[in-house]
Each structure stands twice: as C-alpha cells, then as structure tokens.
Write an enzyme that holds these catalytic residues in place. Sequence first.
Site, PDB file in Angstrom:
ATOM      1  N   ASP A 187       4.126 -95.857  13.426  1.00 36.80           N
ATOM      2  CA  ASP A 187       4.763 -94.552  13.169  1.00 36.80           C
ATOM      3  C   ASP A 187       3.769 -93.397  13.195  1.00 36.80           C
ATOM      4  O   ASP A 187       4.174 -92.241  13.232  1.00 36.80           O
ATOM      5  CB  ASP A 187       5.458 -94.594  11.809  1.00 36.80           C
ATOM      6  CG  ASP A 187       6.601 -95.576  11.822  1.00 36.80           C
ATOM      7  OD1 ASP A 187       6.494 -96.640  11.186  1.00 36.80           O
ATOM      8  OD2 ASP A 187       7.581 -95.311  12.537  1.00 36.80           O
TER       9      ASP A 187
ATOM     10  N   HIS B  75       0.695-101.511   6.295  1.00 33.83           N
ATOM     11  CA  HIS B  75       1.779-102.348   6.827  1.00 33.83           C
ATOM     12  C   HIS B  75       1.863-103.609   5.983  1.00 33.83           C
ATOM     13  O   HIS B  75       0.860-104.107   5.491  1.00 33.83           O
ATOM     14  CB  HIS B  75       1.480-102.733   8.297  1.00 33.83           C
ATOM     15  CG  HIS B  75       2.696-103.178   9.021  1.00 33.83           C
ATOM     16  ND1 HIS B  75       3.159-104.462   8.952  1.00 33.83           N
ATOM     17  CD2 HIS B  75       3.552-102.501   9.815  1.00 33.83           C
ATOM     18  CE1 HIS B  75       4.245-104.574   9.685  1.00 33.83           C
ATOM     19  NE2 HIS B  75       4.526-103.395  10.231  1.00 33.83           N
TER      20      HIS B  75
HETATM   21  C1  SDX Z   1       7.337 -99.894   9.716  1.00 41.31           C
HETATM   22  O1  SDX Z   1       7.772-104.639   8.493  1.00 41.31           O
HETATM   23  C2  SDX Z   1       7.696-104.120   9.659  1.00 41.31           C
HETATM   24  O2  SDX Z   1       7.445-104.774  10.642  1.00 41.31           O
HETATM   25  C3  SDX Z   1       7.951-102.638   9.723  1.00 41.31           C
HETATM   26  C4  SDX Z   1       7.679-101.976  11.073  1.00 41.31           C
HETATM   27  C5  SDX Z   1       8.636-102.453  12.113  1.00 41.31           C
HETATM   28  O3  SDX Z   1       8.301-102.351  13.297  1.00 41.31           O
HETATM   29  O4  SDX Z   1       9.757-102.859  11.758  1.00 41.31           O
HETATM   30  O5  SDX Z   1       6.365-102.227  11.485  1.00 41.31           O
HETATM   31  C6  SDX Z   1       7.878-100.456  10.982  1.00 41.31           C
HETATM   32  O6  SDX Z   1       8.044 -99.813   8.758  1.00 41.31           O
HETATM   33  C7  SDX Z   1       5.876 -99.503   9.672  1.00 41.31           C
HETATM   34  C8  SDX Z   1       5.432 -99.005   8.229  1.00 41.31           C
HETATM   35  C9  SDX Z   1       5.800 -97.529   8.140  1.00 41.31           C
HETATM   36  N1  SDX Z   1       5.641 -97.046   6.758  1.00 41.31           N
HETATM   37  C10 SDX Z   1       4.691 -96.138   6.454  1.00 41.31           C
HETATM   38  O7  SDX Z   1       3.844 -95.702   7.238  1.00 41.31           O
HETATM   39  C11 SDX Z   1       4.779 -95.643   5.013  1.00 41.31           C
HETATM   40  C12 SDX Z   1       3.364 -95.670   4.390  1.00 41.31           C
HETATM   41  N2  SDX Z   1       2.984 -97.064   4.250  1.00 41.31           N
HETATM   42  C13 SDX Z   1       3.233 -97.659   2.945  1.00 41.31           C
HETATM   43  O8  SDX Z   1       4.405 -97.235   2.335  1.00 41.31           O
HETATM   44  C14 SDX Z   1       2.972 -99.152   2.950  1.00 41.31           C
HETATM   45  O9  SDX Z   1       1.846 -99.378   3.672  1.00 41.31           O
HETATM   46  C15 SDX Z   1       4.042-100.109   3.415  1.00 41.31           C
HETATM   47  C16 SDX Z   1       5.371 -99.848   2.779  1.00 41.31           C
HETATM   48  C17 SDX Z   1       4.177-100.038   4.882  1.00 41.31           C
HETATM   49  C18 SDX Z   1       3.577-101.475   2.981  1.00 41.31           C
HETATM   50  O10 SDX Z   1       3.593-101.452   1.570  1.00 41.31           O
HETATM   51  P1  SDX Z   1       2.920-102.619   0.769  1.00 41.31           P
HETATM   52  O11 SDX Z   1       3.483-103.917   1.205  1.00 41.31           O
HETATM   53  O12 SDX Z   1       2.945-102.315  -0.708  1.00 41.31           O
HETATM   54  O13 SDX Z   1       1.460-102.532   1.324  1.00 41.31           O
HETATM   55  P2  SDX Z   1       0.374-103.486   0.891  1.00 41.31           P
HETATM   56  O14 SDX Z   1       0.870-104.589   0.021  1.00 41.31           O
HETATM   57  O15 SDX Z   1      -0.381-103.894   2.108  1.00 41.31           O
HETATM   58  O16 SDX Z   1      -0.466-102.487  -0.022  1.00 41.31           O
HETATM   59  C19 SDX Z   1      -1.724-102.871  -0.433  1.00 41.31           C
HETATM   60  C20 SDX Z   1      -2.228-101.736  -1.267  1.00 41.31           C
HETATM   61  C21 SDX Z   1      -1.265-101.286  -2.391  1.00 41.31           C
HETATM   62  O17 SDX Z   1      -2.095-100.816  -3.423  1.00 41.31           O
HETATM   63  P3  SDX Z   1      -2.283-101.801  -4.716  1.00 41.31           P
HETATM   64  O18 SDX Z   1      -0.909-101.993  -5.303  1.00 41.31           O
HETATM   65  O19 SDX Z   1      -2.898-103.073  -4.157  1.00 41.31           O
HETATM   66  O20 SDX Z   1      -3.202-101.010  -5.621  1.00 41.31           O
HETATM   67  O21 SDX Z   1      -2.418-100.559  -0.444  1.00 41.31           O
HETATM   68  C22 SDX Z   1      -1.661 -99.494  -0.983  1.00 41.31           C
HETATM   69  C23 SDX Z   1      -0.552-100.081  -1.840  1.00 41.31           C
HETATM   70  O22 SDX Z   1      -0.176 -99.155  -2.864  1.00 41.31           O
HETATM   71  N3  SDX Z   1      -1.099 -98.760   0.153  1.00 41.31           N
HETATM   72  C24 SDX Z   1      -1.310 -97.475   0.409  1.00 41.31           C
HETATM   73  C25 SDX Z   1      -0.628 -97.212   1.603  1.00 41.31           C
HETATM   74  N4  SDX Z   1      -0.029 -98.326   2.006  1.00 41.31           N
HETATM   75  C26 SDX Z   1      -0.303 -99.285   1.105  1.00 41.31           C
HETATM   76  N5  SDX Z   1      -2.006 -96.524  -0.248  1.00 41.31           N
HETATM   77  C27 SDX Z   1      -2.030 -95.287   0.317  1.00 41.31           C
HETATM   78  N6  SDX Z   1      -1.392 -94.944   1.469  1.00 41.31           N
HETATM   79  C28 SDX Z   1      -0.677 -95.893   2.123  1.00 41.31           C
HETATM   80  N7  SDX Z   1      -0.055 -95.567   3.251  1.00 41.31           N
END
Ligand code: SDX
Length: 435
Positions: A370, A313
Amino acid sequence: MAADSNSPKTVTLTQGEGGEQIELPVLDGSIGPSVVDIRKLYGATDMFTFDPGYGATGSCVSGLTYIDGDNGVLMHRGYAIEDLAEKSDFLELAYLLLEGELPSAEEKTTFDNAISRHTMVHEQLSIFFRGFRRDAHPMAIMCGVVGALSAFYHDSTDIHDPVQRMIASRRLIAKIPTLAAMAYKYSLGQPFNHPRNSLNYAENFLHMCFAVPAEDYVVNPILAEAMDKIFILHADHEQNASTSTVRLAGSSGANPFACIAAGIASLWGPAHGGANEAVLNMLNEIGHKDNIAEFVARARDRDDPFRLFGFGHRVYKNFDPRAKVLRQTCHEVLDALGVQDPLLELAMELEDMALKDQYFIDKKLYPNVDFYSGIILKAMDFPTSMFTVLFAVARTTGWVAQWNEMITDPMQRIGRPRQLYTGPTHRDYVEIGKR
Ligand code: SDX
C-alpha cells in the site's frame, strides 16, 4: 523453505508434569511450514487452542498463493509475482488462479472474450446508485451494490452447480470494474460509461472512469499498463483478513455475490486494504520532510496509537515483493507523465528514514504494497477515496478463486471458531425491584 520430508509425522502433547499424552498428526504441504492437525484435540482434552487473529493457524488447504514472509516471496500457483507482473496480464493471472494452469493462446482469447462479454450490469442496478448521497464513500456504495447483484442473477447462485459457480465467478470478475467506475462517476455527478468490448480489462476500466460524453477519450497505454500491473499485484494474497472473510461467509452456503460483498467490507479497514488511502492522508499530514522524524517517533511510541501506514505486515518480515515492483512502477509512471509529485519525494524520504530507524529494523517493518500504490493512483488522477475500491477490483479475482477452492474442498465445513470464556459464571435471575 521446502516442506521438510523429514518433519515429524506427529507431535505429542503432554498434559502437565508426566500427565496424559495425546499424539497429533503433522500434515506437510508442498512448500512452507507443516501444520499440526488439532481436529481431535478438544475431544481428547476438553481444551481448545487459542490464537486471536489466527496468526499461527492454518484455516484451510490451498494451492493458490504461497507467501514466505521471511524471504519476501509471493507465488501464484508456483509462478513468482515478479515474473507475473513483468510478463503476464491481469486476466491471464485470473485464469491461472481459477484453472491452475497458464492458458494457451486459444484459452486466453476465449477467457478474455467471456469476461468482456459479462462487463455490462443490469440497467436496473444503476437505479441503486440514485439512493446514495453524491458524497457517499465509494466503498460504502460497493458494499451495497455488489451484495445487490444476488438480487439480479438468481441463475448463478446455486453454489453446488459447477456451471453456475463458473458463471457467477465470471460475472463478478467482469462486473466489479464496471460497478467501481460507476461509483466513481456517481461521486462526480457525471454519467456512467458503458464498457467497451474492444478494450482490455485495464483499458476498459480507465475508459469507464475517465471518459466523458463531451469528447473522445483515448486510453494512455502507459497508464493502462500500470493499472494492469497494479491489478496483478493486488489479485490474491493467501488467507488475509478479507479473503478469510469471504471463505467464512461462503462456508455457510451464502451466495458468491454476498460473500464478495463481505470481503469488500473487510478490505475497507485502514489496517488492511484501506491503508493505501491512509498512506496518502498520512503523507499529506506529514507535509514536509522536516516533520518525518516526529511522525516516526510517534510510530515508535507504544502509548501513541499512530502507526506509519504503508509499513509493516502480518506475514512479511522482509520487503513485500509487491512493494518492490510498485516502487519501480511508481517512478516509471511519474516520469512518463512528467509528474513531480512532492508526496513521492516525501515518501522516498520517509522510506529511507524508516528503514534506518532501529525500531523499524528490530520490528522488521518494511514498506508494504500500500505504500506506493496510492502515489501511483494519485498520479493517475484517482481520488484517495477510490484507492481501496481499486484494491477491491483486483482482489475480487483472488476472492472468487479462493471461494471456488473452498466450495470444492472435501474437507470444507461451516467455519465455527470457539473461545476462551472469561465472563460471569452462573447467576440466578433477580427481579428488577429486588436488585
Ligand atoms: C494489507 O494480510 C495481508 O496479506 C494483507 C495484504 C493483502 O494483500 O491482503 O498484504 C494487504 O493489508 C497490507 C498491510 C496494510 N496496512 C498498513 O500499512 C497499516 C499499517 N500497518 C500496521 O497496521 C501493521 O503493520 C499491520 C496491521 C499490517 C500488521 O499488524 P501486526 O500484526 O500487529 O504487526 P506485527 O505483529 O508485525 O507488529 C509487530 C510490532 C507491533 O509492536 P509490538 O506490539 O510488538 O510492540 O510492530 C508494530 C506493532 O505495534 N507495528 C508498527 C507498525 N506495524 C506494526 N509500528 C509502527 N508503524 C507500523 N506501521
């Protein structure tokens, strides 16, 4: 983290070694991080700030929802989401978000009646559905028909008239479940069901989705309670991507129906509201717990675009408090229905393995809202294509509340971010024969 009353009232920016200094005011909220007010920065320095994705930028003042991502806290108007999920109902939360206070019994009855008496849609609107293929994604239909509401309700599009804003807000909250159910019925080739004023918000939605003319339909109270709780947990969530989309669209003066349609479009993405559908597709792709390690390894691999949907998140670096409530609801619903869903067992195995995986621990990736919602919705017989539609039904209340707050904010101006330009500098035009 309470707003630190001892936080500095200004921060000073020094340009280069011993260079010119600019003092910027610090603004404190009632709780959470203070903000540096940079509105004078460009005028004083000819420089913009740079924050792709706005992860470190406060876009507005709001009193609706507070999130503390490090401590897994979510509050609406000061009430913890856990309390609201356990003790409130969705329309009471809608009233709280819109009005700022929990309603009295009389206010609640009046509000419930006002919403239930706006649930029907103009009969001409049902003709719009005929233009879609039966296999159209229901989110595509929702983007179209919600935007089209502004073609029917001209008497509630003057955003400067508080009465019209209130009518439009109630129409959107009331009609979004009707339109969502119509999108579902259309995909099945079944006739639309009209809303029933004798049913509450969640019961009415289930009735419109699952009743058929050929037999009586009795709403299962367990499913209605779970549906209402899912709506509560998805109602509002600070300045997430779709809410920011609604605010940005609204800042130009666009009518509320068009703004909510923009929010629906943004929510559809798999990184945002589309994740619940993507979680189920991912669990089906994993197929068996023996395959989990391979998928977790792919999620760890920076060269592999695969991510574990339902994990991580932008804000929560601890458990999403909504996921905790939904995890419990998931077990209650499946137990009550006597459903042994292998996908739930697979999900529990995946959660267990991910939470022990060093990469996920280091990156603070926890199950989000989710991760469990899709499993519950599948148990309730919704197809995966409807999962994000249900998210949009609930989030419409948050979008409407945020839109109202924005319109009445004296600081409100049209949103207009700037950029760091990296394209070509000036070039003279050369006619096509001479290039
Ligand atoms: C919602 O914003 C909100 O409030 C949204 C929401 C709402 O109620 O409106 O809460 C609803 O959208 C929930 C999120 C649902 N999405 C998913 O479940 C999709 C999978 N999650 C990822 O796509 C990701 O976690 C995000 C998009 C949610 C966040 O992306 P970020 O901002 O890039 O995450 P981060 O900065 O915290 O990531 C840190 C690291 C990154 O790696 P590095 O670049 O540091 O090497 O963690 C990695 C990311 O690549 N990472 C993941 C991951 N999520 C983040 N790696 C593997 N699997 C994942 N799910």
